[in-house]
Structure formats: structure tokens, C-alpha cells
Design an enzyme around this catalytic site. Structure first.
Site, PDB file in Angstrom:
ATOM      1  N   HIS A 192       0.659  -1.261   0.075  1.00  0.00           N
ATOM      2  CA  HIS A 192       0.143  -0.076  -0.083  1.00  0.00           C
ATOM      3  C   HIS A 192       1.018   1.301  -0.009  1.00  0.00           C
ATOM      4  CE1 HIS A 192      -2.173  -3.488   1.970  1.00  0.00           C
ATOM      5  NE2 HIS A 192      -3.144  -3.167   1.305  1.00  0.00           N
TER       6      HIS A 192
HETATM    7 FE1  FES Z   1       0.104  -2.153   3.695  1.00  0.00          FE
HETATM    8 FE2  FES Z   1       2.781  -2.504   4.080  1.00  0.00          FE
HETATM    9  S1  FES Z   1       1.711  -0.845   3.240  1.00  0.00           S
HETATM   10  S2  FES Z   1       1.147  -3.915   4.468  1.00  0.00           S
END
Ligand code: FES
Length: 186
Positions: free
Chosen positions: A151
């Protein structure tokens, strides 16, 4: 490079391969529960410590070892890495807490409190993104620490989160130098 109490070479190599593969394909993510299926049972894990021979880790290199079934990153930081990390004001951090198991829980996230005591070139952090548990990619992202492809979280040269959604810094596990060339994690 590393010798371990419970981790086996093949398992460690798996982590190297998996991390490298993520770098190659970019978006593919290794989520920690997948790897954890390879681990011994909880009674073994509870007692495990991992010895790491750091004598062959070149300046600038990050290696991944395993401790209690988790990936741990060991980074031999360059003077430039250290200088950049020290320039960062605490007020600029998303998480100002050191998250260092070797220090009081409220210790601030200065570079000194994140790196090894008296051996500031060494950074030892658990390689699990604090958002949802992916294994971040080293030497990636704007801060040249770790980039999490899941993410988009980014960590700096001290493993401190600089861009979310990860809420906290990478954890520093309990460890100590058994000698100038050996770290015992756990
Ligand atoms: Fe979501 Fe690392 S940014 S698990």
C-alpha cells in the site's frame, strides 16, 4: 553469512529469493502469514535466538535473516545513510517513538535510539510492515530505506515510517553484540 539456532539455510534463502522477486515484479507482495507457515511450532519459537555473522555484510548492504519465524533486516549503513537519518527532526516523523525493544517504551525515535549502541552503522529491524504485515523492499522508495509494495508505505535509513499508511516504525528486536562480528537476536 548468518548462522541460526533454528533457521535453516534453505528457509533463509527463501526469504532472500522472495524479497528479490518482489523487487523484480514490483507490485507482488509477500504477506507475512504465508511465510509463517514454514515455521516450527510455538514452543520452539518461544526459545529461539538467532546468531548473525556480520563480518561478510558489506557497507551499504542489507541482509535478511530469520528470528522466531520472522524476517529481520540487518543493514550495514554507510556514513551518508547515517548522516541523512540524523538530519531528520523528530517533529518530521510520523511515529516519534523508537520502538526499540532494548530501550524504554517511550524512547524517542532518534537515529541513535534506532541504531546499535556504539555501532551506529548497524541497523537491525524486524522486516514486517507495520500496516498489514508485508515484507518491505530494501533500498527502495524516496527515503532509500524500505518501500512496502502493498500500500505504498515508506521507511527511512533508520527504519522509521515516513509515508503511510503504516502507523509505526519498523520494530527493533532485542539483540546484542556477542562479539565485534556477531549479533545475537533474541
Ligand atoms: Fe500495507 Fe505495508 S503498506 S502492508
Amino acid at each position: 553469512m548468518a548462522t541460526t539456532g533454528t533457521a535453516e539455510t534453505t528457509r533463509r534463502d527463501f526469504l532472500y529469493i522472495a524479497t528479490g522477486a518482489m523487487g523484480a515484479v514490483g507490485a507482488a507482495a509477500l504477506v507475512w502469514p504465508f511465510v509463517s507457515q514454514l515455521q516450527p511450532d510455538a514452543s520452539v519459537l518461544a526459545l529461539a535466538s538467532t546468531d548473525v555473522d556480520i563480518s561478510q555484510i558489506a557497507e551499504g548492504q542489507i541482509v535478511t535473516v530469520k528470528w522466531r519465524g520472522k524476517p529481520v533486516f540487518v543493514w550495514n549503513r554507510t556514513p551518508e545513510d547515517i548522516a541523512k537519518s540524523k538530519e531528520v527532526a523528530l517533529s518530521a516523523l510520523l511515529d516519534p517513538i523508537a520502538r526499540n525493544a532494548n530501550l524504554p517504551p517511550d524512547a524517542p525515535a532518534t537515529d541513535e535510539n534506532r541504531a546499535a549502541p556504539d555501532k551506529e552503522r548497524w541497523l537491525v529491524v524486524i522486516g514486517i510492515c507495520t500496516h498489514l504485515g508485508c515484507v518491505p523492499i530494501g533500498h527502495a522508495g524516496e527515503y532509500d530505506g524500505w518501500f512496502c509494495p502493498c500500500h505504498g508505505s515508506e521507511y527511512d535509513q533508520a527504519g522509521r515510517v515516513r509515508r503511510g499508511p503504516a502507523p509505526t516504525n519498523l520494530e527493533v528486536p532485542p539483540y546484542a553484540f556477542a562479539s565485534d562480528t556477531k549479533i545475537t537476536i533474541g
